[in-house]
Design a protein around this motif. Structure first.
Motif, short mmCIF file in Angstrom:
data_model
loop_
_atom_site.label_atom_id
_atom_site.label_comp_id
_atom_site.label_asym_id
_atom_site.label_seq_id
_atom_site.Cartn_x
_atom_site.Cartn_y
_atom_site.Cartn_z
N LEU A 30 -8.05 3.52 6.02
CA LEU A 30 -8.41 4.62 6.93
C LEU A 30 -7.31 4.90 7.93
CD1 LEU A 30 -12.18 3.80 7.65
CD2 LEU A 30 -11.25 5.66 6.25
N SER A 31 -6.64 3.85 8.45
CA SER A 31 -5.60 4.06 9.44
C SER A 31 -4.39 4.78 8.87
CB SER A 31 -5.16 2.70 10.02
OG SER A 31 -4.53 1.92 9.02
N GLN A 32 -4.30 4.82 7.53
CA GLN A 32 -3.18 5.49 6.87
C GLN A 32 -3.60 6.81 6.24
OE1 GLN A 32 -2.11 2.43 4.08
NE2 GLN A 32 -0.83 1.33 5.55
N ALA A 33 -4.79 7.28 6.61
CA ALA A 33 -5.35 8.46 5.95
C ALA A 33 -4.49 9.70 6.15
CB ALA A 33 -6.76 8.72 6.46
N ASP A 34 -3.82 9.81 7.30
CA ASP A 34 -2.98 10.98 7.57
C ASP A 34 -1.50 10.67 7.45
OD1 ASP A 34 -2.89 9.33 9.72
OD2 ASP A 34 -3.06 10.89 11.24
N VAL A 35 -1.19 9.58 6.72
CA VAL A 35 0.20 9.17 6.56
C VAL A 35 0.53 9.11 5.08
CG1 VAL A 35 1.88 7.33 7.02
CG2 VAL A 35 0.02 7.76 8.65
N GLN A 36 1.67 9.70 4.71
CA GLN A 36 2.09 9.63 3.33
C GLN A 36 2.63 8.25 3.01
OE1 GLN A 36 4.68 13.24 3.40
NE2 GLN A 36 3.52 13.80 1.57
N VAL A 37 2.42 7.82 1.78
CA VAL A 37 2.84 6.49 1.36
C VAL A 37 4.37 6.42 1.34
CG1 VAL A 37 2.72 4.75 -0.46
CG2 VAL A 37 0.77 6.28 -0.04
N ASP A 38 4.91 5.39 1.97
CA ASP A 38 6.35 5.21 2.04
C ASP A 38 6.85 4.53 0.77
OD1 ASP A 38 8.96 4.71 2.62
OD2 ASP A 38 8.59 3.59 4.48
N THR A 39 7.52 5.28 -0.08
CA THR A 39 8.07 4.72 -1.32
C THR A 39 9.59 4.85 -1.36
OG1 THR A 39 7.74 6.85 -2.46
CG2 THR A 39 5.96 5.22 -2.61
N ALA A 40 10.21 4.84 -0.20
CA ALA A 40 11.67 4.97 -0.14
C ALA A 40 12.34 3.89 -0.98
CB ALA A 40 12.14 4.89 1.30
N THR A 41 11.83 2.66 -0.87
CA THR A 41 12.29 1.55 -1.69
C THR A 41 11.07 0.72 -2.04
OG1 THR A 41 12.61 0.00 0.16
CG2 THR A 41 14.46 1.46 -0.37
N THR A 42 11.23 -0.19 -2.98
CA THR A 42 10.12 -1.08 -3.33
C THR A 42 9.68 -1.90 -2.12
OG1 THR A 42 10.87 -1.22 -5.63
CG2 THR A 42 9.43 -2.99 -4.83
N LYS A 43 10.64 -2.40 -1.34
CA LYS A 43 10.30 -3.18 -0.15
C LYS A 43 9.54 -2.34 0.86
CE LYS A 43 12.28 -6.21 3.38
NZ LYS A 43 11.61 -5.54 4.53
N HIS A 44 9.96 -1.08 1.07
CA HIS A 44 9.24 -0.21 1.99
C HIS A 44 7.79 -0.04 1.53
CE1 HIS A 44 13.23 1.13 3.52
NE2 HIS A 44 12.54 1.32 4.62
N PHE A 45 7.60 0.11 0.21
CA PHE A 45 6.24 0.27 -0.31
C PHE A 45 5.42 -0.99 -0.10
CE2 PHE A 45 3.28 0.02 -4.00
CZ PHE A 45 2.39 0.99 -3.56
N PHE A 46 6.02 -2.16 -0.34
CA PHE A 46 5.32 -3.43 -0.12
C PHE A 46 4.90 -3.55 1.35
CE2 PHE A 46 7.47 -5.98 -3.80
CZ PHE A 46 6.73 -5.25 -4.71
N ASP A 47 5.83 -3.31 2.26
CA ASP A 47 5.53 -3.45 3.69
C ASP A 47 4.51 -2.42 4.15
OD1 ASP A 47 7.21 -5.61 4.00
OD2 ASP A 47 8.94 -4.40 4.59
N PHE A 48 4.62 -1.21 3.63
CA PHE A 48 3.64 -0.17 3.97
C PHE A 48 2.24 -0.59 3.50
CE2 PHE A 48 1.16 3.63 3.07
CZ PHE A 48 1.37 4.40 4.21
N SER A 49 2.15 -1.12 2.30
CA SER A 49 0.86 -1.55 1.77
C SER A 49 0.29 -2.70 2.59
CB SER A 49 1.01 -1.98 0.31
OG SER A 49 1.49 -0.91 -0.49
N LEU A 50 1.13 -3.64 2.99
CA LEU A 50 0.67 -4.78 3.77
C LEU A 50 0.24 -4.39 5.17
CD1 LEU A 50 3.26 -7.51 2.73
CD2 LEU A 50 0.80 -7.54 2.29
N SER A 51 0.69 -3.22 5.66
CA SER A 51 0.30 -2.80 7.00
C SER A 51 -1.19 -2.48 7.10
CB SER A 51 1.13 -1.57 7.43
OG SER A 51 0.76 -0.42 6.68
#
Length: 284
Positions: free
Chosen positions: A35-56
């Motif tokens: 829910l906290s990411q509902a208005d935020v696009q998924v960060d897929t700049a790099t695999t690490k960015h995606f991992f950290d974004f998901s863990l947030s």
């Protein structure tokens, strides 16, 4: 979180927080599950960015849900083969990073940072292949190495110009966005130092840093800041007089303060003024 992890995080910012602003992010169109990411696009700049974004989103989602999201995303890195397995290794690495023995110092030297850097690299090689390290950690390893070099340069016996030349030499090997961020970080420091100068000296120094047009804009900003501060000082003085008046009720005091505030400042400044009022009240 242990001290080593805190040191690691602070080290990532030591070359200037602006670094992230100059990285060219690609973003995924699908909506995140948290829910906290509902208005935020998924960060897929790099695999690490995606991992950290998901863990947030941890806390709103449990780890199994996050792992499921990872497993369902088509990997943009063909060489990874199994992104889910890589994420599992990444989690183990993050935990090992937190559990590093803290450095026994309150003020880090270049040698301390170098030792921490080597310990982190050892952990990376424990959990990942060389290819995976390059994919996941190239950026942060470069930033950490730059922080070490900056400390070495800062603590050297070189004169200011030699230090700057050496730093530029170190930066030349870094990605363009890191170079831009560091140059902007240095520019902010240089501009801040102008406050110690007066009149023509300040103007000449500003022209050297940002050109004639930039120096003129800085002078306008200085005038605006000085005008605002003068208005603020006068307003707070009158406000204090109203607050300590024995002839006004509490309601009348608030009415007159509100009127005074709106007469003294533009509407766009009011929230800032109210915040400064609270700071003023706390210090008195």
């Amino acid at each position: 979180m242990k001290k080593a992890a805190l040191i690691f995080v602070s080290l990532m910012t030591s070359v200037g927080l602006g670094a992230v602003l100059f990285f060219s992010y690609q973003q995924q169109a699908s909506a995140p599950a948290a829910l906290s990411q509902a208005d935020v696009q998924v960060d897929t700049a790099t695999t690490k960015h995606f991992f950290d974004f998901s863990l947030s989103s941890l806390g709103e989602q449990d780890l199994d849900e996050i792992k499921q999201r990872i497993s369902q995303r088509p990997s943009s890195d063909v060489s990874l083969n199994d992104e889910e397995a890589l994420f599992s290794a990444y989690l183990q690495y993050k935990q090992a990073l937190v559990e590093l023995e803290p450095l026994q110092t309150n003020q880090l030297s270049a040698l301390d940072l170098e030792q921490l850097h080597l310990r982190i690299l050892d952990l990376q090689f424990e959990y990942f292949t060389v290819e995976q390290i390059e994919l996941l950690f190239t950026e942060e390893n470069q930033l950490r190495q730059l922080a070490i070099e900056k400390l070495n340069i800062e603590n050297s016996n070189l004169d200011p110009q030699q230090k700057r030349d050496l730093l530029e030499e170190q930066l030349s090997a870094m990605p363009k966005y890191i170079q831009t961020a560091e140059n902007n970080h240095q520019l902010v420091k240089d501009l801040s130092s102008l406050s110690a100068l007066d009149g023509q000296q300040k103007h000449i120094a500003a022209v050297e840093l940002v050109g004639e047009a930039g120096a003129e804009r800085l002078e306008v900003l200085d005038q605006q800041r000085a005008s605002f501060q003068a208005n603020m000082d006068s307003y707070l003085q009158h406000r204090d007089e109203l607050l300590t008046s024995d002839s006004l009720s509490a309601q009348d005091k608030q009415i007159q303060i509100t009127r005074l505030r709106e007469e003294t400042f533009d509407a766009a400044q009011l929230r800032r003024v109210e915040a400064l009022e609270r700071i003023h009240d706390q210090s008195h």
